[in-house]
Design an enzyme around this catalytic site. Structure first.
Site, PDB file in Angstrom:
ATOM      1  N   ASN A 130      52.981  81.325  40.740  1.00  0.00           N
ATOM      2  CA  ASN A 130      51.978  80.948  41.738  1.00  0.00           C
ATOM      3  C   ASN A 130      51.949  81.933  42.898  1.00  0.00           C
ATOM      4  OD1 ASN A 130      51.380  78.697  40.221  1.00  0.00           O
ATOM      5  ND2 ASN A 130      52.399  77.237  41.568  1.00  0.00           N
ATOM      6  N   ARG A 173      38.529  78.686  29.594  1.00  0.00           N
ATOM      7  CA  ARG A 173      39.816  79.189  29.093  1.00  0.00           C
ATOM      8  C   ARG A 173      40.066  78.482  27.764  1.00  0.00           C
ATOM      9  NH1 ARG A 173      41.840  81.652  33.689  1.00  0.00           N
ATOM     10  NH2 ARG A 173      41.457  80.555  35.656  1.00  0.00           N
ATOM     11  N   HIS A 191      31.841  76.857  34.931  1.00  0.00           N
ATOM     12  CA  HIS A 191      33.133  76.174  34.945  1.00  0.00           C
ATOM     13  C   HIS A 191      33.053  74.801  34.287  1.00  0.00           C
ATOM     14  CE1 HIS A 191      36.745  74.396  37.134  1.00  0.00           C
ATOM     15  NE2 HIS A 191      37.228  75.511  36.645  1.00  0.00           N
ATOM     16  N   TYR A 203      48.663  69.534  31.180  1.00  0.00           N
ATOM     17  CA  TYR A 203      47.793  69.146  32.293  1.00  0.00           C
ATOM     18  C   TYR A 203      47.282  67.729  32.075  1.00  0.00           C
ATOM     19  CZ  TYR A 203      47.221  74.207  33.344  1.00  0.00           C
ATOM     20  OH  TYR A 203      47.421  75.523  33.650  1.00  0.00           O
ATOM     21  N   HIS A 208      45.374  67.597  37.029  1.00  0.00           N
ATOM     22  CA  HIS A 208      44.192  68.450  36.910  1.00  0.00           C
ATOM     23  C   HIS A 208      42.888  67.665  36.864  1.00  0.00           C
ATOM     24  CE1 HIS A 208      41.637  71.636  34.901  1.00  0.00           C
ATOM     25  NE2 HIS A 208      42.246  72.340  35.825  1.00  0.00           N
TER      26      HIS A 208
END
Length: 702
Positions: A58, A388, A448, A481, A605
């Site tokens: 991160n 992704r 997205h 996630y 998430h």
């Protein structure tokens, strides 16, 4: 809940900068919460090591993107203060101060806590001083046979200038004494570790005996550095690592082929402008000054590391070690009961919606839906977005098979998904070669949204089946996630998704949607309107409440709307995993707002928005956080949960459950500090563990 009369004043004058926390500093605070997981002795040891590696990763991305952007703006004098009023000149020193604290805590955790705990479990990261003679002989042979042949040590002099150093690679600066073959006195040299070399070397069991023994590549290079410079005396060797700006800048309006332009830009990413220098804590200032000069950095860009500069690599042993007692208990994701009856998925979805709560429920249901569509002769078209996808997803193989089966397949691939650009370019090429129509999204707006549309002929009519999600079509991430997915054949949702895909592929005009919230068009406006609606209900003395679960919150007008709603009497609970710019608990402004962050086994998430709406609640799941980029510069989708039973389930599992967490929750105060919640007199409640037990039948705690 106290109620206000309609004629009461509800909004006081609000000094803007004092109402906002800085987004960069708030993002850094998240890493302290993750580091707390690495220090938590109730968590299995190898999981703690993984959390330490996550912090390092991160921090890399924070410098590659956020700090790089701030430095660039500051250099060109174009930085405008954010809502908090802080300029880049004020912010950069604050960031450095906080990063120094994080780095110290990170290496203290490694040296004083994780290292000894790992050693107690016979997992050793050995330094030179700890090697046995047998281990040293094996490591020297490994170095001579596997490492030395691929190294190209470089002496520095006017004929051998400072080389280009690739982003985030391991390097050793070497001080040499003596004369070379040409009569030149000792000098500086550099050893660059190629990325082909493993960063962690495992010593074979027959050499080490009992236990698992590892050596960092940096330790190996420094130990045998003299073998790279025969005839010289090595006076010192010091590891370092440079982090560079990793943002890709492509003027999309000025290029004819976005994929080609990005491919060319990727070639230079690894050598973009440096923004951080990590150096071993023992490195003398003279070497640091030389590196600073060559990288055109400043002293304030240097971070000394009391241990390996690439501490992130320690996490590599997590997957290699089969030590189940040192990891979270395994669990098996389940399928919703409605999908376990042997019926075709289309038959089930024609009668009811299906909710998927990952990782507790299997992503395999999404794969099964697409597989059924590929094999079904009545399916005419498949459309999907990919932001992704991951390396080994079966979805891509199925999309290729669908195209080869003669179905019309359209895939919207976001080439500019940060750090996945190269993989997405390869993916686009593969799909195009199979006959898939590939669209790269919309110029100026990242796509997205997570959505899949299947068009099927049924009884002479066309019917649409849809999958929508808060997370990516990435099978590995679906195990790590938390996300919400919805599969539905609702006609209006299907029609809306059809229009969105038409707009993405055909670059059509503004569209009107019946059910979905659509960024950058209606999502932002709708969120503000729904917040104001709650405020008006409160002013009228009606039930008014907002609960939202987000990854981040920084859009200034949304924050101001939440403040105004709170002043009107709305009770607001926000579950914000990462950066939150809103200050809760400000007297007279945000006393009715509470903010918490959950950090646990899984990365939170899912984005969920819930509005009480005068006892007629609305709940939306979304791909968008309440951030400026999501609301204004991306293609996003917010989808309603229309089935009352599923809506109640989403509220219970993702909101009420998390508001009750008193073991993994961190509570934000008005100064930007987080305090970990404790059970006190209440029974301990972990939201994630509760869902593991409820949905997967798992019984073990952390």
């Amino acid at each position: 809940m106290p109620r206000r009369q309609a004629n009461q004043p509800v909004v006081k004058e609000m000094p803007q900068p004092e109402l906002f926390l800085n987004r960069e500093l708030a993002a850094l605070e998240f890493n302290f919460r993750v580091l707390a997981q690495a220090r938590d002795t109730s968590i299995p040891l190898l999981e703690r090591l993984r959390f330490l590696s996550i912090v390092a990763n991160n921090l890399d991305e924070f410098f590659e993107v956020r700090v790089a952007m701030l430095k660039q703006r500051h250099q060109f004098g174009s930085a405008q203060p954010g809502p908090d009023g802080m300029t880049s000149a004020e912010l950069l020193p604050r960031i450095r101060e906080r990063v120094l604290e994080l780095v110290r805590a990170q290496y203290s955790t490694w040296q004083d806590e994780l290292g000894p705990a790992l050693a107690a479990e016979d997992i050793h990261f050995l330094t030179r001083k700890q090697w046995t003679p047998h281990q040293r002989r094996w490591l020297q042979g490994y170095f001579e046979n596997e490492v030395l042949p691929v190294l190209s040590p470089l002496g520095l002099d006017p004929a051998h200038p400072f080389p280009r150093i690739l982003n985030k690679t391991l390097n050793i600066a070497v001080v040499l004494q003596g004369r070379d073959a040409f009569g030149h006195e000792g000098h500086m040299a550099l050893v660059r570790a190629p990325r082909s070399l493993p960063r962690i070397i495992r010593i074979p069991e027959e050499v080490s005996g009992k236990g698992d023994n590892y050596v960092f590549l940096a330790e190996l290079l420094q130990s045998f550095v003299d073998m790279m410079f025969p005839g010289f005396k090595v006076a010192g060797s010091y590891q370092f690592r440079v982090t560079r700006n990793s943002e890709l800048i492509v003027e999309e309006e000025e290029v004819e082929n976005l994929a080609l332009a990005l491919s060319e830009e990727l070639l230079g990413r690894g050598y973009a402008r440096p923004v951080r220098l990590e150096i071993g804590s023992d490195c003398p200032q003279s070497i640091v000054s030389m590196l600073i000069s060559n990288f055109e950095l400043e002293e304030t860009d240097v971070y000394r590391c009391d241990g390996p500069v690439n501490i992130i690599r320690a996490g590599l042993v997590y997957d290699e070690l089969e030590r189940p007692a040192l990891k979270f208990p395994r669990f098996v994701p389940t399928l919703p009961t409605a999908l376990g009856n042997g019926r075709k998925m289309f038959e089930t979805l024609s009668q009811r919606d299906i909710l998927l709560h990952h990782p507790y429920e299997s992503f395999g249901a999404v794969v099964d839906l697409l597989r059924e569509a590929v094999q079904d002769t009545d399916v005419l078209a498949i459309k999907q977005t990919l932001y992704r996808a991951g390396k080994d997803t079966p979805l891509v193989d199925l999309l290729v098979e669908a195209a080869r089966n003669g179905k019309d397949v359209t895939v919207v691939i976001e080439l500019r998904a940060r750090f996945d650009e190269e993989a997405n370019i390869r993916l686009a090429t593969r799909l195009q070669e199979a006959g898939v129509q590939v669209v790269y999204g919309v110029v100026g707006f990242k796509t997205h949204a997570k959505m899949m549309l299947i068009v099927r002929r049924e009884s002479g009519h066309l019917r649409r089946y849809v999958h929508l999600s808060t997370g990516n079509y990435h099978q590995a991430n679906s195990r790590l996630y938390t996300d919400i997915g919805l599969m539905t054949s609702h006609p209006e949702i299907g029609e809306d998704i059809h229009k969105v895909f038409q707009q993405l592929s055909g670059l059509g005009p503004m569209i009107s949607l019946k059910r979905l919230l659509h960024s950058p068009f209606t999502l932002y406006k709708s969120v503000l309107e729904k917040i104001e609606r709650e405020a008006e209900h409160a002013r009228q003395g009606r039930p008014a409440r907002i609960v939202a679960k987000l990854n981040a919150l920084n859009e200034s007008h949304v924050v101001e709307a939440l403040y105004a709603a709170a002043q009107a009497g709305v009770e607001i609970d926000l579950i914000v995993r990462g950066a939150c710019a809103l200050r809760p608990g400000l007297p007279g402004i945000s006393e009715r707002i509470r903010v918490r962050s959950i950090v646990g086994r899984f990365l939170e998430h899912s984005r969920v928005y819930w509005f009480a709406n005068d006892d007629a609640p609305e709940i939306y799941c979304a791909s968008a956080d309440w951030m400026e980029r999501n609301l204004m510069r991306r293609i996003e989708i917010g989808f309603p949960i229309l089935d009352p039973a599923l809506a109640a389930r989403v509220y219970d599992e993702t909101l009420a459950n998390y508001l009750a967490d008193n073991t993994q929750a961190w509570l934000l105060d008005s100064d930007g500090h987080y305090t970990r919640a404790t059970p006190g007199a209440d029974a301990p409640h972990s939201a994630q563990q509760t869902l593991l037990e409820r949905l997967c039948g798992a019984t073990s705690s952390n």
